[in-house]
Design an enzyme around this catalytic site. Structure first.
Site, short mmCIF file in Angstrom:
data_model
loop_
_atom_site.label_atom_id
_atom_site.label_comp_id
_atom_site.label_asym_id
_atom_site.label_seq_id
_atom_site.Cartn_x
_atom_site.Cartn_y
_atom_site.Cartn_z
N TYR A 8 6.21 -9.97 100.62
CA TYR A 8 5.69 -10.01 101.99
C TYR A 8 6.55 -9.20 102.96
O TYR A 8 6.57 -9.50 104.15
CB TYR A 8 5.58 -11.47 102.46
CG TYR A 8 4.38 -12.20 101.92
CD1 TYR A 8 3.08 -11.73 102.16
CD2 TYR A 8 4.52 -13.38 101.19
CE1 TYR A 8 1.96 -12.41 101.67
CE2 TYR A 8 3.40 -14.06 100.70
CZ TYR A 8 2.13 -13.58 100.95
OH TYR A 8 1.03 -14.25 100.48
N ASN A 60 -3.69 -21.10 102.76
CA ASN A 60 -5.00 -20.50 102.45
C ASN A 60 -5.22 -20.20 100.95
O ASN A 60 -5.99 -19.34 100.59
CB ASN A 60 -5.27 -19.29 103.34
CG ASN A 60 -4.25 -18.18 103.18
OD1 ASN A 60 -3.42 -18.24 102.27
ND2 ASN A 60 -4.31 -17.17 104.01
N HIS A 115 -3.82 -15.36 97.27
CA HIS A 115 -3.45 -14.02 97.74
C HIS A 115 -4.25 -12.98 96.97
O HIS A 115 -4.52 -13.15 95.79
CB HIS A 115 -1.96 -13.77 97.51
CG HIS A 115 -1.59 -12.30 97.61
ND1 HIS A 115 -1.33 -11.70 98.82
CD2 HIS A 115 -1.51 -11.32 96.66
CE1 HIS A 115 -1.08 -10.40 98.61
NE2 HIS A 115 -1.17 -10.15 97.31
N GLU A 156 2.26 -4.52 93.42
CA GLU A 156 2.46 -5.96 93.25
C GLU A 156 2.42 -6.35 91.79
O GLU A 156 3.22 -7.16 91.33
CB GLU A 156 1.41 -6.73 94.07
CG GLU A 156 1.67 -6.57 95.56
CD GLU A 156 0.53 -7.06 96.46
OE1 GLU A 156 -0.44 -7.66 95.94
OE2 GLU A 156 0.62 -6.86 97.68
N LYS A 207 -1.70 -19.71 95.36
CA LYS A 207 -0.49 -20.13 96.05
C LYS A 207 -0.18 -21.60 95.73
O LYS A 207 -1.02 -22.30 95.16
CB LYS A 207 -0.69 -19.90 97.55
CG LYS A 207 -0.83 -18.40 97.92
CD LYS A 207 -1.11 -18.23 99.41
CE LYS A 207 -1.24 -16.75 99.78
NZ LYS A 207 -1.53 -16.59 101.23
P1 DAT Z 1 -3.91 -11.96 103.71
O1 DAT Z 1 -3.26 -13.03 102.84
O2 DAT Z 1 -5.32 -12.31 104.07
O3 DAT Z 1 -3.78 -10.58 103.10
P2 DAT Z 1 -1.79 -11.15 105.54
O4 DAT Z 1 -1.36 -10.20 104.48
O5 DAT Z 1 -2.02 -10.65 106.92
O6 DAT Z 1 -3.14 -11.94 105.11
O7 DAT Z 1 -0.73 -12.35 105.66
C1 DAT Z 1 -0.16 -12.88 104.49
C2 DAT Z 1 -0.11 -14.39 104.61
O8 DAT Z 1 0.72 -14.75 105.72
C3 DAT Z 1 -1.45 -15.04 104.90
O9 DAT Z 1 -2.21 -15.25 103.74
C4 DAT Z 1 -1.04 -16.32 105.54
C5 DAT Z 1 0.20 -15.92 106.33
N1 DAT Z 1 -0.16 -15.61 107.73
C6 DAT Z 1 -0.73 -14.47 108.19
N2 DAT Z 1 -0.94 -14.53 109.51
C7 DAT Z 1 -0.47 -15.73 109.90
C8 DAT Z 1 -0.38 -16.40 111.16
N3 DAT Z 1 -0.83 -15.85 112.28
N4 DAT Z 1 0.15 -17.65 111.17
C9 DAT Z 1 0.60 -18.23 110.04
N5 DAT Z 1 0.56 -17.66 108.83
C10 DAT Z 1 0.03 -16.43 108.76
MG MG Z 2 -2.07 -9.38 102.75
#
Ligand code: DAT
Ligand code: MG
Length: 184
Positions: A51, A114, A117, A128, A11
């Protein structure tokens, strides 16, 4: 055993912090095969499509803003069990809960920053990366000749979105130098 593929993306914060090499290195050392790699400025509509399952979450607008805030590094990795293994290497979504030794556990602090991805299922890996769309376009090409120009235009637009991160010709199939078939 089934060979899967996963879409991994450094990212914008990972690129800006100089972590691209470190992150690629972890997947290389694990032993997976790199089949696609590019530095890319993600447009708004692609970020939203990628997303789309999170649309409606309170953090969605900030997430999209972050993903398009600078270039990302797009990767396709292949291997047996690669999707689940990559999620383990990456660690929990919240870096403070990610185990030490994982990418997020070692290199990040905030959920909203973080660094990387990884696809959450083999189906999403294909979606994807774009292979599903390539397959779909191949079968749909059969019907295209019977369609009027306007529906055709929308079909091509749709396939364009469905393909997400890689286009045809951007992915490579290759054999490692140590493979028996390449020995003299
Ligand atoms: P991951 O990236 O671990 O697959 P995800 O698909 O649930 O997690 O969410 C995608 C991204 O969205 C994640 O990397 C960071 C952001 N995100 C998820 N939950 C969040 C939250 N509670 N607050 C802020 N950003 C969040
Ligand atoms: Mg995810």
């Amino acid at each position: 055993e089934q060979v899967d593929e996963t879409y991994i993306m450094v990212k914008p914060d990972g690129v800006q912090r100089g972590l691209v090499g470190e992150i690629i290195s972890r997947f290389e050392k694990k032993g997976f095969k790199l089949t696609g790699l590019k530095l890319f400025q993600c447009p708004q509509d692609l970020a939203e499509e990628h997303y789309k399952d999170l649309k409606g979450k309170s953090f969605f607008p900030k997430l999209i803003e972050y993903i398009v805030s600078g270039p990302v590094v797009c990767m396709a990795w292949e291997g047996v069990g690669v999707v689940a293994a990559a999620r383990k290497l990456i660690g929990a979504t919240n870096p403070l809960q990610a185990e030490p030794g994982t990418i997020r556990g070692d290199l990040a602090v905030q959920t909203g920053r973080n660094v990387v991805h990884g696809s959450d299922s083999p189906e999403n890996g294909k979606r994807e990366i774009g292979r599903l769309a390539l397959l779909a376009s191949f079968t749909l090409v059969m019907d295209i000749s019977r369609l009027e120009p306007l529906p055709l235009f929308f079909l091509v637009r749709y396939l364009n979105y469905a393909a997400l991160w890689f286009k045809e010709g951007e992915l490579c199939q290759w054999t490692p130098a140590q493979a028996p078939s390449l020995r003299e």
